[in-house]
Write a protein that holds these residues in place. Structure first.
Motif, mmCIF file in Angstrom:
data_model
loop_
_atom_site.group_PDB
_atom_site.id
_atom_site.type_symbol
_atom_site.label_atom_id
_atom_site.label_comp_id
_atom_site.label_asym_id
_atom_site.label_seq_id
_atom_site.Cartn_x
_atom_site.Cartn_y
_atom_site.Cartn_z
ATOM 1 N N TYR A 14 -32.721 15.165 -30.432
ATOM 2 C CA TYR A 14 -31.991 13.893 -30.373
ATOM 3 C C TYR A 14 -32.038 13.381 -28.946
ATOM 4 C CZ TYR A 14 -29.522 14.845 -34.836
ATOM 5 O OH TYR A 14 -29.213 15.082 -36.153
ATOM 6 N N GLU B 64 -24.416 4.879 -37.492
ATOM 7 C CA GLU B 64 -23.288 5.235 -38.341
ATOM 8 C C GLU B 64 -22.464 6.333 -37.711
ATOM 9 O OE1 GLU B 64 -23.467 6.694 -42.542
ATOM 10 O OE2 GLU B 64 -25.511 6.164 -41.986
ATOM 11 N N ILE C 277 -32.903 11.214 -41.699
ATOM 12 C CA ILE C 277 -31.583 10.628 -41.444
ATOM 13 C C ILE C 277 -30.702 10.679 -42.688
ATOM 14 C CG2 ILE C 277 -32.493 9.131 -39.642
ATOM 15 C CD1 ILE C 277 -32.203 6.764 -41.368
ATOM 16 N N ASP C 278 -29.446 10.374 -42.529
ATOM 17 C CA ASP C 278 -28.547 10.526 -43.665
ATOM 18 C C ASP C 278 -28.774 9.394 -44.673
ATOM 19 O OD1 ASP C 278 -26.975 8.378 -42.765
ATOM 20 O OD2 ASP C 278 -25.189 9.348 -43.567
ATOM 21 N N ARG D 161 -22.937 13.324 -30.657
ATOM 22 C CA ARG D 161 -22.394 14.679 -30.810
ATOM 23 C C ARG D 161 -22.962 15.611 -29.744
ATOM 24 N NH1 ARG D 161 -26.099 18.353 -32.272
ATOM 25 N NH2 ARG D 161 -27.271 18.283 -34.238
ATOM 26 N N ARG E 2 -19.535 18.848 -44.836
ATOM 27 C CA ARG E 2 -20.898 18.572 -45.276
ATOM 28 C C ARG E 2 -21.009 18.617 -46.804
ATOM 29 N NH1 ARG E 2 -24.871 19.061 -40.742
ATOM 30 N NH2 ARG E 2 -23.502 19.039 -38.952
ATOM 31 N N TYR F 99 -24.505 8.609 -35.050
ATOM 32 C CA TYR F 99 -25.952 8.827 -35.053
ATOM 33 C C TYR F 99 -26.606 7.486 -35.297
ATOM 34 C CZ TYR F 99 -24.747 13.714 -36.198
ATOM 35 O OH TYR F 99 -24.231 14.978 -36.201
ATOM 36 N N GLY F 100 -27.765 7.250 -34.694
ATOM 37 C CA GLY F 100 -28.423 5.981 -34.943
ATOM 38 C C GLY F 100 -29.887 5.983 -34.565
ATOM 39 N N THR F 101 -30.601 4.989 -35.114
ATOM 40 C CA THR F 101 -32.028 4.817 -34.840
ATOM 41 C C THR F 101 -32.201 3.669 -33.860
ATOM 42 O OG1 THR F 101 -32.504 5.464 -37.115
ATOM 43 C CG2 THR F 101 -34.266 4.332 -35.905
ATOM 44 N N ARG G 261 -26.418 21.385 -29.922
ATOM 45 C CA ARG G 261 -26.143 22.648 -30.619
ATOM 46 C C ARG G 261 -27.240 23.640 -30.303
ATOM 47 N NH1 ARG G 261 -24.971 20.655 -36.503
ATOM 48 N NH2 ARG G 261 -27.206 20.704 -36.653
ATOM 49 N N SER H 204 -33.524 10.406 -33.198
ATOM 50 C CA SER H 204 -32.298 9.603 -33.266
ATOM 51 C C SER H 204 -31.485 9.783 -31.995
ATOM 52 C CB SER H 204 -31.439 10.050 -34.447
ATOM 53 O OG SER H 204 -32.119 9.868 -35.652
ATOM 54 N N LYS I 33 -34.452 18.957 -46.070
ATOM 55 C CA LYS I 33 -35.304 17.822 -45.694
ATOM 56 C C LYS I 33 -35.964 18.017 -44.330
ATOM 57 C CE LYS I 33 -31.891 14.505 -43.807
ATOM 58 N NZ LYS I 33 -30.773 15.452 -43.637
ATOM 59 N N GLU J 237 -30.155 0.814 -37.027
ATOM 60 C CA GLU J 237 -29.033 1.225 -37.872
ATOM 61 C C GLU J 237 -28.293 2.295 -37.115
ATOM 62 O OE1 GLU J 237 -28.493 4.397 -39.522
ATOM 63 O OE2 GLU J 237 -30.164 5.211 -38.403
HETATM 64 P P1 5GP Z 1 -26.858 17.138 -37.604
HETATM 65 O O1 5GP Z 1 -25.550 17.032 -36.876
HETATM 66 O O2 5GP Z 1 -26.874 18.241 -38.607
HETATM 67 O O3 5GP Z 1 -28.034 17.187 -36.679
HETATM 68 O O4 5GP Z 1 -27.047 15.784 -38.414
HETATM 69 C C1 5GP Z 1 -26.019 15.271 -39.159
HETATM 70 C C2 5GP Z 1 -26.470 14.165 -40.066
HETATM 71 O O5 5GP Z 1 -26.816 13.003 -39.316
HETATM 72 C C3 5GP Z 1 -27.672 14.515 -40.900
HETATM 73 O O6 5GP Z 1 -27.387 14.177 -42.256
HETATM 74 C C4 5GP Z 1 -28.738 13.628 -40.334
HETATM 75 O O7 5GP Z 1 -29.666 13.275 -41.337
HETATM 76 C C5 5GP Z 1 -27.946 12.420 -39.886
HETATM 77 N N1 5GP Z 1 -28.670 11.612 -38.918
HETATM 78 C C6 5GP Z 1 -29.492 12.048 -37.920
HETATM 79 N N2 5GP Z 1 -30.006 11.021 -37.268
HETATM 80 C C7 5GP Z 1 -29.513 9.889 -37.839
HETATM 81 C C8 5GP Z 1 -29.708 8.491 -37.586
HETATM 82 O O8 5GP Z 1 -30.456 8.053 -36.711
HETATM 83 N N3 5GP Z 1 -29.030 7.633 -38.383
HETATM 84 C C9 5GP Z 1 -28.219 8.043 -39.362
HETATM 85 N N4 5GP Z 1 -27.623 7.124 -40.099
HETATM 86 N N5 5GP Z 1 -28.025 9.352 -39.638
HETATM 87 C C10 5GP Z 1 -28.659 10.260 -38.889
#
Ligand code: 5GP
Length: 192
Positions: free
Chosen positions: A53, A74, A103-104, A41, A150, A82-84, A44, A37, A17, A72
């Motif tokens: 981020y 989570e 986002i997830d 975490r 994952r 993670y959040g918006t 990386r 977002s 995606k 939102e």
């Molecule tokens: P990664 O650690 O690989 O960057 O992201 C881990 C997961 O967090 C991915 O599935 C990503 O889509 C999800 N994610 C990233 N930003 C947000 C967010 O703002 N809100 C939510 N609910 N999930 C998010």
């Protein structure tokens, strides 16, 4: 802007995606901007604060949750939130663009439920769990344990695809790009 829209891409990690979202940002540079977002975490590899981020400490993240600053949020993986941020979406609309999200699945559906027809929720489907596992392994940024987590989450998420407005099968990337351009292009044209 008036009539600001939300284009939401959700999918299991490794389904492609992010690649599709980046392609759409290049295709519609005047119309779309990426929602960055916030996460608790750690950074990386080559990631940058304010680009990939907004990196917050767990405490800073918690304070913003308590202050109601998230549309939102989570705990996506144990301990990693993670959040918006509402301010992020408002910033992008104020610049005259629509917002695109990577986002997830749960977060995507949460935004869709809040914004209804103002939002288009798209699920990116990997061809199979086996291919998803191969993609995650070849990405090599994830530890064995992280890949296992994952994949476990992906299995659950695949069952939610039917709750989205549209889905795109990412078997062949060029085809997925073309499908995404058409679906998103039509949505952005639509009056509403
Ligand atoms: P990664 O650690 O690989 O960057 O992201 C881990 C997961 O967090 C991915 O599935 C990503 O889509 C999800 N994610 C990233 N930003 C947000 C967010 O703002 N809100 C939510 N609910 N999930 C998010």
């Amino acid at each position: 802007m008036e009539n600001g829209k939300l284009v939401i891409f959700s999918a299991p990690s490794g389904s492609g995606k992010t690649t599709i979202v980046r392609h759409l940002l290049k295709t519609f540079p005047e119309k779309l901007q990426f929602s960055i977002s916030a996460t608790s975490r750690a950074k990386r590899g080559v990631e940058e604060n304010g680009k990939d981020y907004y990196y917050l400490t767990p405490d800073e993240f918690k304070k913003k949750v308590e202050a109601g600053e998230f549309l939102e949020w989570e705990e996506v993986y144990a301990g990693d939130c993670y959040g918006t941020l509402r301010s992020e979406v408002e910033r992008i609309w104020a610049s005259g663009k629509h917002v695109i999200f990577d986002i997830d699945v749960e977060g995507g559906l949460n935004l869709k439920n809040q914004f209804k027809d103002q939002a288009l929720a798209i699920f990116v489907m990997p061809p199979s769990l086996k291919i998803l596992e191969e993609r995650l392994r070849s990405r090599s940024t994830d530890s064995q344990e992280s890949i296992a987590r994952r994949l476990e989450k992906a299995e659950k998420e695949l069952k939610t695809a039917k709750l989205f407005d549209r889905f795109i099968l990412n078997e062949e990337l060029e085809q997925a790009f073309a499908d995404a351009e058409k679906i998103v292009g039509d949505f952005l044209e639509k009056k509403g």
